[in-house]
Design an enzyme around this catalytic site. Sequence first.
Site, PDB file in Angstrom:
ATOM      1  N   ARG A  88       0.851  -1.202   0.000  1.00 26.13           N
ATOM      2  CA  ARG A  88       0.000   0.000   0.000  1.00 26.13           C
ATOM      3  C   ARG A  88       0.879   1.241   0.000  1.00 26.13           C
ATOM      4  NH1 ARG A  88      -1.393   0.172   6.366  1.00 26.13           N
ATOM      5  NH2 ARG A  88       0.536  -0.862   6.788  1.00 26.13           N
ATOM      6  N   ASP A 247      10.494  -6.813   8.672  1.00 21.53           N
ATOM      7  CA  ASP A 247      10.188  -5.919   7.543  1.00 21.53           C
ATOM      8  C   ASP A 247       9.923  -4.495   8.009  1.00 21.53           C
ATOM      9  OD1 ASP A 247       7.910  -7.479   8.593  1.00 21.53           O
ATOM     10  OD2 ASP A 247       6.701  -6.150   7.353  1.00 21.53           O
TER      11      ASP A 247
HETATM   12  P1  AMP Z   1       2.804  -3.369   7.995  1.00 19.19           P
HETATM   13  O1  AMP Z   1       1.697  -3.702   8.907  1.00 19.19           O
HETATM   14  O2  AMP Z   1       2.788  -1.945   7.574  1.00 19.19           O
HETATM   15  O3  AMP Z   1       4.139  -3.765   8.473  1.00 19.19           O
HETATM   16  O4  AMP Z   1       2.513  -4.196   6.644  1.00 19.19           O
HETATM   17  C1  AMP Z   1       2.803  -5.554   6.469  1.00 19.19           C
HETATM   18  C2  AMP Z   1       2.599  -5.928   5.017  1.00 19.19           C
HETATM   19  O5  AMP Z   1       1.223  -5.854   4.654  1.00 19.19           O
HETATM   20  C3  AMP Z   1       3.341  -5.065   4.021  1.00 19.19           C
HETATM   21  O6  AMP Z   1       3.782  -5.867   2.968  1.00 19.19           O
HETATM   22  C4  AMP Z   1       2.285  -4.090   3.567  1.00 19.19           C
HETATM   23  O7  AMP Z   1       2.569  -3.570   2.303  1.00 19.19           O
HETATM   24  C5  AMP Z   1       1.052  -4.975   3.545  1.00 19.19           C
HETATM   25  N1  AMP Z   1      -0.182  -4.205   3.706  1.00 19.19           N
HETATM   26  C6  AMP Z   1      -0.614  -3.620   4.830  1.00 19.19           C
HETATM   27  N2  AMP Z   1      -1.797  -2.990   4.622  1.00 19.19           N
HETATM   28  C7  AMP Z   1      -2.120  -3.182   3.329  1.00 19.19           C
HETATM   29  C8  AMP Z   1      -3.219  -2.788   2.504  1.00 19.19           C
HETATM   30  N3  AMP Z   1      -4.228  -2.055   2.976  1.00 19.19           N
HETATM   31  N4  AMP Z   1      -3.199  -3.177   1.210  1.00 19.19           N
HETATM   32  C9  AMP Z   1      -2.193  -3.918   0.724  1.00 19.19           C
HETATM   33  N5  AMP Z   1      -1.145  -4.331   1.437  1.00 19.19           N
HETATM   34  C10 AMP Z   1      -1.097  -3.964   2.732  1.00 19.19           C
HETATM   35 MG    MG Z   2       5.595  -2.548   7.310  1.00 13.08          MG
END
Ligand code: AMP
Ligand code: MG
Length: 487
Positions: A88, A247
């Site tokens: 995203r 990540d």
């Molecule tokens: P995070 O919680 O920011 O560490 O995200 C973990 C993974 O989920 C990453 O690869 C993000 O790009 C993906 N991700 C989180 N929210 C979304 C969303 N709304 N749409 C697509 N991918 C998402």
């Molecule tokens: Mg992240």
Amino acid sequence: MFSFDNSYARLPQTFHRPARPAAARAPQLIRFNHALAADLGLNVEDASDARLAQVLSGQVIPVGAEPLAQAYAGHQFGHFNPQLGDGRALLLGEVLDREGRRRDIQLKGSGPTAFSRNGDGMAALGPVLREYIISEAFAALGVPATRALAAVSTGEQVVRETMLPGAVFTRVAASHIRVGTFQFFAAQGDEAAVKTLADYVIERHYPAARETENPYLTMLTLVAERQAKLIARWLSIGFIHGVMNTDNMAISGETIDFGPCAFLDEYDPRKVFSSIDQRGRYAYANQPGIGQWNIARFAECLLPLLDADEEKALEAANGVLKDFGDVFQAEWLALFAAKLGVREPADDDRPLVTDFLELMHQGEADFTLTFRALSKVAGGADVVALTELFSVSQPGLAEWLIRWRPRIEDGRTAAECQAAMEAVNPALIPRNHRIEEAIAAAVYNDFSFFHRLVDALATPYAEDPDTADLRVPPKPEERVTRTFCGT
Ligand code: AMP
Ligand code: MG
């Protein structure tokens, strides 16, 4: 607007995918960080708010941008996921700031990419404002973190548990390379890509490593040291990242992806806010251990580069992990001793710190206000204001103060001690209930409290009477006990 100079786009095709921002019906600028724009050398003097909203929601792709989604993997709550990536977010491009440092300009919440899996690629207004507030609070507190350039509402609705207004956040980072970026290639056994990435990281973040005998080992050591110091800084301001997956750990040493993060009100080392952290893996006091665990995962990716001899490579990596612990311990002591007003702490000052923290824990004392009140006691104030912060009265506090007093009297006047302590003990932090309050009003299109909060957090060490209400801990009914990811 931007003078892009893109280097990540030049890396092999496996590192990224082209990305296109989604259409947004009615982009509106919520806030633009003019001071940061000036630091970045952006040319925005003539840009109207409407134009900024178009560009920073991805409706207009600025000249020179090469929008791409970065590939990465990562350990999420200890479990390896080989395929994550910008789901995203997209990297618009890189600029060289006024000091010649390369900075990423990223749009977050700008629609689906090749890595979105089942996600919609969107961001709701709440998480965008949250990241804006905390990013800029970090900047003012002097803690390395990604920065907020802009927040734009899109006029689109985002489907979560309910329908929520959508928004795009423009993030500025030294880079978005994560431990998980290395893991992405290492998990595929692509040693050549790991080497390409390591060379890129050395060039971009650790150029001095190139001149050393073993540049990759030096890079690993420097990444570990920066991370250890960063986590010590978090603890010193009562910060809980909330989702320290590999990540979400930047190779640059900046705090990144602090979605469900929160600051402590009353001190509790086991505190967890994140709704998805059910076992408390990322609790306040676990953060250094998790940081070291993440660095171990990073070191594993680099083993083939550290030494041709596997045994020697492992030995070198273990040395770095031990170093992480030592650097963390030294930094933690230096920071907490400074919070107590103790200069040049020795190892036997450690109990002075831990005993005080234990009193705060037992006494359910507010972390931020207690250190601030202690600063005033150092300056000669009565201890009443300090003791009143302990909801559960602590008879041991009087005794502790007797031990503490001689440790800070080292040729300085009381006023000098107080000033030194107040310079490292913030009066104002972004308290969860205030962030929630800003978001709740913003959902109804009232951004005044959001702006007020961001403005106030620019001077966290001041005690401005106009912002006194923002420094107060939550009343029982205002307490926020759960925070959520940005998804
Ligand atoms: P995070 O919680 O920011 O560490 O995200 C973990 C993974 O989920 C990453 O690869 C993000 O790009 C993906 N991700 C989180 N929210 C979304 C969303 N709304 N749409 C697509 N991918 C998402
Ligand atoms: Mg992240």
